[in-house]
Design an enzyme around this catalytic site. Sequence first.
Site, PDB file in Angstrom:
ATOM      1  N   LYS A 113      -1.962 122.924  37.879  1.00  0.00           N
ATOM      2  CA  LYS A 113      -1.009 122.907  38.995  1.00  0.00           C
ATOM      3  C   LYS A 113      -1.069 121.524  39.625  1.00  0.00           C
ATOM      4  O   LYS A 113      -2.116 120.874  39.598  1.00  0.00           O
ATOM      5  CB  LYS A 113      -1.402 123.964  40.038  1.00  0.00           C
ATOM      6  N   ASP A 153       8.073 124.186  41.137  1.00  0.00           N
ATOM      7  CA  ASP A 153       7.517 125.167  42.078  1.00  0.00           C
ATOM      8  C   ASP A 153       8.249 124.901  43.398  1.00  0.00           C
ATOM      9  O   ASP A 153       9.339 124.298  43.397  1.00  0.00           O
ATOM     10  CB  ASP A 153       5.994 124.995  42.208  1.00  0.00           C
TER      11      ASP A 153
HETATM   12  P1  NDP Z   1      11.717 127.417  46.608  1.00  0.00           P
HETATM   13  O1  NDP Z   1      11.370 126.089  47.125  1.00  0.00           O
HETATM   14  O2  NDP Z   1      12.942 127.594  45.782  1.00  0.00           O
HETATM   15  O3  NDP Z   1      11.836 128.461  47.833  1.00  0.00           O
HETATM   16  C1  NDP Z   1      10.789 128.673  48.718  1.00  0.00           C
HETATM   17  C2  NDP Z   1      11.269 129.626  49.790  1.00  0.00           C
HETATM   18  O4  NDP Z   1      10.154 129.985  50.604  1.00  0.00           O
HETATM   19  C3  NDP Z   1      12.292 128.989  50.738  1.00  0.00           C
HETATM   20  O5  NDP Z   1      13.163 129.996  51.183  1.00  0.00           O
HETATM   21  C4  NDP Z   1      11.402 128.484  51.882  1.00  0.00           C
HETATM   22  O6  NDP Z   1      12.071 128.331  53.107  1.00  0.00           O
HETATM   23  C5  NDP Z   1      10.415 129.612  51.957  1.00  0.00           C
HETATM   24  N1  NDP Z   1       9.184 129.147  52.609  1.00  0.00           N
HETATM   25  C6  NDP Z   1       8.403 128.101  52.250  1.00  0.00           C
HETATM   26  N2  NDP Z   1       7.371 127.979  53.107  1.00  0.00           N
HETATM   27  C7  NDP Z   1       7.523 128.986  54.008  1.00  0.00           C
HETATM   28  C8  NDP Z   1       6.785 129.393  55.127  1.00  0.00           C
HETATM   29  N3  NDP Z   1       5.671 128.759  55.500  1.00  0.00           N
HETATM   30  N4  NDP Z   1       7.230 130.488  55.815  1.00  0.00           N
HETATM   31  C9  NDP Z   1       8.346 131.147  55.433  1.00  0.00           C
HETATM   32  N5  NDP Z   1       9.085 130.791  54.377  1.00  0.00           N
HETATM   33  C10 NDP Z   1       8.682 129.729  53.677  1.00  0.00           C
HETATM   34  O7  NDP Z   1      10.422 127.937  45.827  1.00  0.00           O
HETATM   35  P2  NDP Z   1      10.300 129.081  44.744  1.00  0.00           P
HETATM   36  O8  NDP Z   1      11.266 130.170  45.035  1.00  0.00           O
HETATM   37  O9  NDP Z   1      10.296 128.451  43.411  1.00  0.00           O
HETATM   38  O10 NDP Z   1       8.802 129.593  44.998  1.00  0.00           O
HETATM   39  C11 NDP Z   1       8.498 130.636  45.924  1.00  0.00           C
HETATM   40  C12 NDP Z   1       7.124 131.190  45.617  1.00  0.00           C
HETATM   41  O11 NDP Z   1       7.096 131.693  44.274  1.00  0.00           O
HETATM   42  C13 NDP Z   1       5.972 130.191  45.700  1.00  0.00           C
HETATM   43  O12 NDP Z   1       4.813 130.879  46.129  1.00  0.00           O
HETATM   44  C14 NDP Z   1       5.795 129.769  44.252  1.00  0.00           C
HETATM   45  O13 NDP Z   1       4.491 129.284  43.997  1.00  0.00           O
HETATM   46  C15 NDP Z   1       6.030 131.098  43.564  1.00  0.00           C
HETATM   47  N6  NDP Z   1       6.372 131.015  42.148  1.00  0.00           N
HETATM   48  C16 NDP Z   1       7.465 130.301  41.747  1.00  0.00           C
HETATM   49  C17 NDP Z   1       7.788 130.254  40.414  1.00  0.00           C
HETATM   50  C18 NDP Z   1       9.048 129.622  39.934  1.00  0.00           C
HETATM   51  O14 NDP Z   1       9.372 129.786  38.760  1.00  0.00           O
HETATM   52  N7  NDP Z   1       9.811 128.930  40.770  1.00  0.00           N
HETATM   53  C19 NDP Z   1       6.913 130.858  39.381  1.00  0.00           C
HETATM   54  C20 NDP Z   1       5.844 131.678  39.941  1.00  0.00           C
HETATM   55  C21 NDP Z   1       5.575 131.696  41.259  1.00  0.00           C
HETATM   56  P3  NDP Z   1      12.411 126.854  53.660  1.00  0.00           P
HETATM   57  O15 NDP Z   1      13.668 126.473  52.925  1.00  0.00           O
HETATM   58  O16 NDP Z   1      12.592 127.049  55.119  1.00  0.00           O
HETATM   59  O17 NDP Z   1      11.234 125.980  53.326  1.00  0.00           O
END
Ligand code: NDP
Length: 447
Positions: free
Chosen positions: A128, A168
């Site tokens: 990572k 991510d």
């Molecule tokens: P994105 O950047 O596309 O989206 C992240 C989302 O989470 C946004 O809506 C963001 O809101 C919100 N967010 C981030 N920080 C916070 C916080 N402190 N409180 C509330 N909301 C928050 O990321 P992903 O969708 O790709 O990833 C989301 C999760 O899934 C992570 O934990 C990632 O590690 C996990 N994951 C992702 C994978 C992938 O293929 N993308 C694979 C496996 C796991 P804002 O816009 O306000 O920041």
Amino acid sequence: MYSDLSLDHFMQGLKKRNPGEREFHQAVYEVAESIIPYILDNPQYQHAAILQRMTEPDKTIQFRVVWEDDAGNIRVNRGYRVQFNNAIGPYKGGLRFHPSVNLSVLKFLGFEQTFKNSLTTLPMGAGKGGSDFNPKGKSEREVMRFCQSFMTELYHHIGANIDVPAGDIGVGAREISFLFGQYKRLTGEFTGVLTGKALEFGGSLIRTEATGYGCAYFMEHMLNNVGDSIKGKTCAVSGSGNVASYCTEKINHLGGKVVTLSDSGGTIHDPDGIDADKLAWTIDLKTNRRGRIAEYAEKFACDYHAGMRPWGIQCDLAFPCATQNELEDDDARALVANGCRAVAEGANMPTSVEAIKVLQAAKLIYGPGKASNAGGVAVSGLEMTQNSIRLAWSAEELEERLRNIMADIHRQCLRHADDDGYTNYVKGANIAGFVKVADAMLAYGVM
Ligand code: NDP
């Protein structure tokens, strides 16, 4: 030498060696709690100090990333790659660009990735990386210059058979494209060194959707296991990024109704459900216009709860898909009180240790992220395969493979999940993920 393998003793040693790394301690605790009894029953792992070795990354790389903003100011960020474990394949795992990124967060994510990648059944080790760079509010050119500078150091450490990063939080198709372009420029080589690429240059269909789709499929398997399904269920989803969006899409396909989405500003509650049209608008808002979820409430005339998480809203099923520790013990109590039956994690470690205890004590079905969100890395693995054989599979073929992989992960979890009649997916996922990596490490001897 490692005769005292009590959880307390093991965690004391880990905390001493990794001071202040709260997220890493939490991720290891969650695994050690279920793995240590298994190791005590299987002393070959204890004699070889496998857990001690698995909690120490193979290699940690930290570097300076210097770039110039649009106003001509020189900016300095910190870049990282934690190459956690390559016992069963090249290091594989995402890059995260977010101000909260530090070594503790990346070590927790890399450690989790070891088990997740093992569960996919594909030959992938775990890593990572990322940076404390915040892409929010930056111009396209600033993001490009940052990505180019980041890759100018990272490229020394990665390769199609060495380490294959992906996206991510904060790293989507745009960032992967800038990173891949720079890798190609520096090395003069066109290889599958990153996944999540655009289709025009080696990307895979379904990769964008895979984590969210996989999470909904995993929930469906957990419910089918008790004679139920997503159909007709009210669902709370958190986040509004990649994982949340496509989890919502697949829940819709499977006949559920999603009533919440959120971001770091707050939560929208749409009791009529977020249908395909509303979701398409939301994906455009978040990926192209880079707006806030509050705008959904204005557009579709529903409630917006500023500063709130979705977990106080009545639902049958919950899908935390935003970030780590976004579902804490009070949230878990609210879910239980409101009659929620099951939780499947789209995000990594979104549920705190205390909250997991609350859910499990109330006998909710709880699918940990290392199993339920493994669909994303699984399709990344399939992207690597397609790059190697220089072929591109169809969306139908890939989704079929994703469905089969999620079914297989569920089956592997069940093999070790029985806990006095309660199906404990945490234990199931940890043990199943552990055995494959541990056996490979045993086979290599002491190293
Ligand atoms: P994105 O950047 O596309 O989206 C992240 C989302 O989470 C946004 O809506 C963001 O809101 C919100 N967010 C981030 N920080 C916070 C916080 N402190 N409180 C509330 N909301 C928050 O990321 P992903 O969708 O790709 O990833 C989301 C999760 O899934 C992570 O934990 C990632 O590690 C996990 N994951 C992702 C994978 C992938 O293929 N993308 C694979 C496996 C796991 P804002 O816009 O306000 O920041």
